[in-house]
Write a protein that holds these residues in place. Structure first.
Motif, short mmCIF file in Angstrom:
data_model
loop_
_atom_site.label_atom_id
_atom_site.label_comp_id
_atom_site.label_asym_id
_atom_site.label_seq_id
_atom_site.Cartn_x
_atom_site.Cartn_y
_atom_site.Cartn_z
N LEU A 84 50.47 -15.06 37.99
CA LEU A 84 50.42 -15.50 39.04
C LEU A 84 51.57 -14.98 39.93
N GLN A 85 52.60 -14.36 39.39
CA GLN A 85 53.58 -13.68 40.03
C GLN A 85 53.38 -11.94 40.18
N ASP A 86 52.13 -11.53 39.41
CA ASP A 86 51.87 -10.08 39.36
C ASP A 86 51.80 -9.65 40.92
N ASN A 87 52.33 -8.63 41.19
CA ASN A 87 51.95 -7.68 42.30
C ASN A 87 50.80 -6.95 42.25
N VAL A 88 49.84 -7.08 43.11
CA VAL A 88 48.47 -6.17 43.09
C VAL A 88 48.60 -5.23 44.11
N THR A 89 48.48 -4.01 43.67
CA THR A 89 48.21 -2.94 44.72
C THR A 89 46.79 -2.82 45.32
N ILE A 90 46.56 -3.06 46.65
CA ILE A 90 45.44 -3.19 47.11
C ILE A 90 44.39 -1.67 47.12
N SER A 91 43.59 -1.46 46.56
CA SER A 91 42.71 -0.36 46.55
C SER A 91 41.80 -0.13 47.96
N GLN A 92 41.24 1.17 47.73
CA GLN A 92 40.43 1.34 48.96
C GLN A 92 39.05 0.46 48.80
N ASN A 93 38.81 -0.04 47.32
CA ASN A 93 37.63 -0.85 47.11
C ASN A 93 37.76 -2.06 47.67
N ALA A 94 38.88 -2.41 47.67
CA ALA A 94 39.03 -4.01 48.09
C ALA A 94 39.55 -4.09 49.45
N TRP A 95 39.50 -3.06 50.19
CA TRP A 95 40.02 -2.96 51.76
C TRP A 95 39.30 -4.11 52.33
N ALA A 96 40.03 -4.80 53.22
CA ALA A 96 39.16 -5.85 54.24
C ALA A 96 37.88 -5.20 55.10
N LYS A 97 38.34 -3.89 55.43
CA LYS A 97 37.29 -3.25 56.24
C LYS A 97 35.96 -2.92 55.59
N ASN A 98 35.78 -3.02 54.31
CA ASN A 98 34.71 -3.02 53.59
C ASN A 98 33.67 -4.38 53.74
N PHE A 99 34.29 -5.27 54.31
CA PHE A 99 33.50 -6.47 54.45
C PHE A 99 33.54 -6.93 56.00
N PRO A 100 32.82 -6.10 56.84
CA PRO A 100 33.20 -6.37 58.53
C PRO A 100 32.66 -7.50 58.87
N ASP A 101 31.36 -8.09 58.18
CA ASP A 101 30.74 -9.29 58.84
C ASP A 101 30.67 -10.35 57.77
N SER A 102 31.58 -10.59 57.07
CA SER A 102 31.90 -11.72 56.01
C SER A 102 33.19 -11.96 55.82
N SER A 103 33.33 -13.12 55.38
CA SER A 103 34.61 -13.82 55.16
C SER A 103 35.61 -13.12 54.34
N LYS A 104 37.04 -12.88 54.74
CA LYS A 104 37.95 -11.88 53.96
C LYS A 104 39.31 -12.33 54.36
N MET A 105 40.35 -12.06 53.43
CA MET A 105 41.52 -12.21 53.69
C MET A 105 42.61 -11.20 54.38
N PHE A 106 41.91 -10.18 54.94
CA PHE A 106 42.49 -9.18 55.60
C PHE A 106 43.78 -8.57 54.90
N ILE A 107 43.58 -8.16 53.75
CA ILE A 107 44.50 -7.37 53.05
C ILE A 107 44.18 -5.49 53.23
N GLU A 108 45.11 -4.83 53.06
CA GLU A 108 45.10 -3.64 53.51
C GLU A 108 45.31 -2.66 52.34
N VAL A 109 44.66 -1.34 52.40
CA VAL A 109 44.75 -0.52 51.21
C VAL A 109 46.45 -0.13 51.11
N GLY A 110 46.77 0.04 50.09
CA GLY A 110 48.09 0.34 49.61
C GLY A 110 49.17 -0.81 49.54
N THR A 111 48.82 -1.98 50.13
CA THR A 111 49.92 -3.04 50.27
C THR A 111 50.00 -3.77 48.84
N SER A 112 51.09 -4.36 48.65
CA SER A 112 51.21 -5.18 47.48
C SER A 112 51.06 -6.57 47.63
N VAL A 113 50.56 -7.20 46.85
CA VAL A 113 49.99 -8.81 47.22
C VAL A 113 50.09 -9.43 45.86
#
Length: 388
Positions: A84-113
């Motif tokens: 649960l402590q792993d840092n996950v680098t957000i890919s282009q595929n997981a970018w929030a902008k890929n889901f414009p009309d649906s629920s999302k967390m608003f994570i951004e490409v290249g960030t570590s979460v």
């Protein structure tokens, strides 16, 4: 050897929780009829279905899909493959902008979460972006993760469920049933004790944006709801999987294909209220607690403590709770040596003579053979007993 029976004459009320022996109604009315396409009410401890309609009909699960996403990732945590402590680098595929009309967390490409933050984004905010990020981190790709989802569905006995993505957006080949969703909810509560509390969190803030859990029943003071998940797409309608407790009883309800947010909540509340009002779950046998001391032959001791190897729960109409009896059925005469945990028969629970459940009856202790003299004496006693 001929099977021998020992009937326990005393009622089992003393083994039950105090809430189980309160005065109960004399009849159990018909369950409520609600408008969802399919629904179910299941007891968590016993798996007994109290109410159902179209419970095995495949329906679009929408974001109830995320229950399996959470479960698969949780099992990978349990296995030590991720933390649960792993840092996950957000890919282009997981970018929030890929889901414009649906629920999302608003994570951004290249960030570590952190994976824990993604879990909150998945469970509280129902983020489709969080679903993809978790899938890629756990399995390397979204497709590989979907393979894990379907493998776990088979392992859990979800026989009418198939996944095509980790988030639940409408997709051909994605389906599940109220019954399967209830089984999955049961597995999450049972197998992921570190993750399940997240389902009761009412809000979560990430990237400067606070979002609120869409499960309105978490804020309903008339019920003690502590999970689980909402779902909606235009193709699926409104769905809700809910878990709530009353004393030692926990119920799981699933409604799928309701007409609105309010209706899925009111329909779930009707099911849960009905279950808590007219049924009770009682602990009939406690793990390791003796149900009886059986006659043992050829041993260092003349008796053997027997009981169940695990907690045995019964879900019954409240009017039947104080009518439960247990019948111990042995696999013939018990002869030493006996090992602790050895199955020696079964315990059959009845109400008014009708069987309501059964479980293995096991030895709760080990007993070695007695001396030669003791075995000779017991042999003669057994011989005389057989003549009588």
């Amino acid at each position: 050897m001929e099977t021998k029976r020992l009937i326990q004459s005393a009622l089992l009320v003393s083994a039950f929780s105090s809430s189980a022996v309160l005065a109960a109604p004399s009849i159990t009315p018909d369950p409520p009829v609600i408008g969802a396409k399919g629904y179910i009410l299941m007891d968590f401890n016993t798996g007994q279905v109290l109410v159902e309609k179209n419970a095995h009909d495949p329906l679009n699960p929408a974001s109830l899909t995320k229950l399996m996403t959470a479960y698969v990732a949780g099992q990978e945590v349990n296995a030590g493959n991720v933390t649960l402590q792993d840092n996950v680098t957000i890919s282009q595929n997981a970018w929030a902008k890929n889901f414009p009309d649906s629920s999302k967390m608003f994570i951004e490409v290249g960030t570590s979460v952190s994976l824990m933050d993604l879990y909150r984004g998945l469970i509280v905010q129902s983020g489709n972006d969080a679903s993809v990020a978790i899938a890629e981190h756990v399995a390397g790709s979204e497709g590989a993760f979907v393979g894990l989802m379907n493998s776990w569905a088979k392992r859990l006995g979800l026989n009418n469920t198939a996944y095509t993505n980790p988030h639940g957006l409408d997709s051909e080949g994605l389906y599940s049933t109220p019954y399967d969703i209830a089984l999955l909810s049961q597995a999450i509560i049972r197998d992921l004790p570190d993750i399940y509390p997240l389902y009761s969190e009412t809000s979560y803030a990430y990237n400067g944006i606070t979002q609120y859990n869409r499960n309105g029943l978490l804020r309903d003071r008339s019920l003690n709801v502590d999970g689980m998940k909402t779902g909606y797409t235009s193709g699926a309608g409104y769905s809700l999987a809910t878990s709530a407790t009353s004393g030692d009883m926990r119920l799981i309800s699933v409604v799928m294909g309701s007409s609105s947010t309010k209706s899925r909540e009111s329909e779930s509340k009707q099911l849960l209220s009905y279950g808590f009002r007219f049924y009770d779950t009682v602990l009939a046998s406690s793990e390791g607690k003796p149900l009886s001391e059986a006659r043992l032959w050829m041993g260092e001791s003349d008796s053997l403590k027997v009981g169940s190897a695990e907690n045995i729960y019964l879900t019954l109409p409240k009017s039947d709770v104080n009518k439960v009896e247990a019948e111990l059925v042995y696999n013939g005469d018990l002869v030493a040596p006996i090992q602790a945990g050895q199955v020696v028969g079964e315990v059959v629970y009845t109400v008014g003579g009708d069987e309501v459940a059964k479980a293995e009856l096991t030895a709760l202790e080990s007993v070695d053979e007695g001396s030669i003299f003791k075995r000779i004496i017991d042999w003669f006693k057994m011989l005389i007993a057989s003549w009588l």
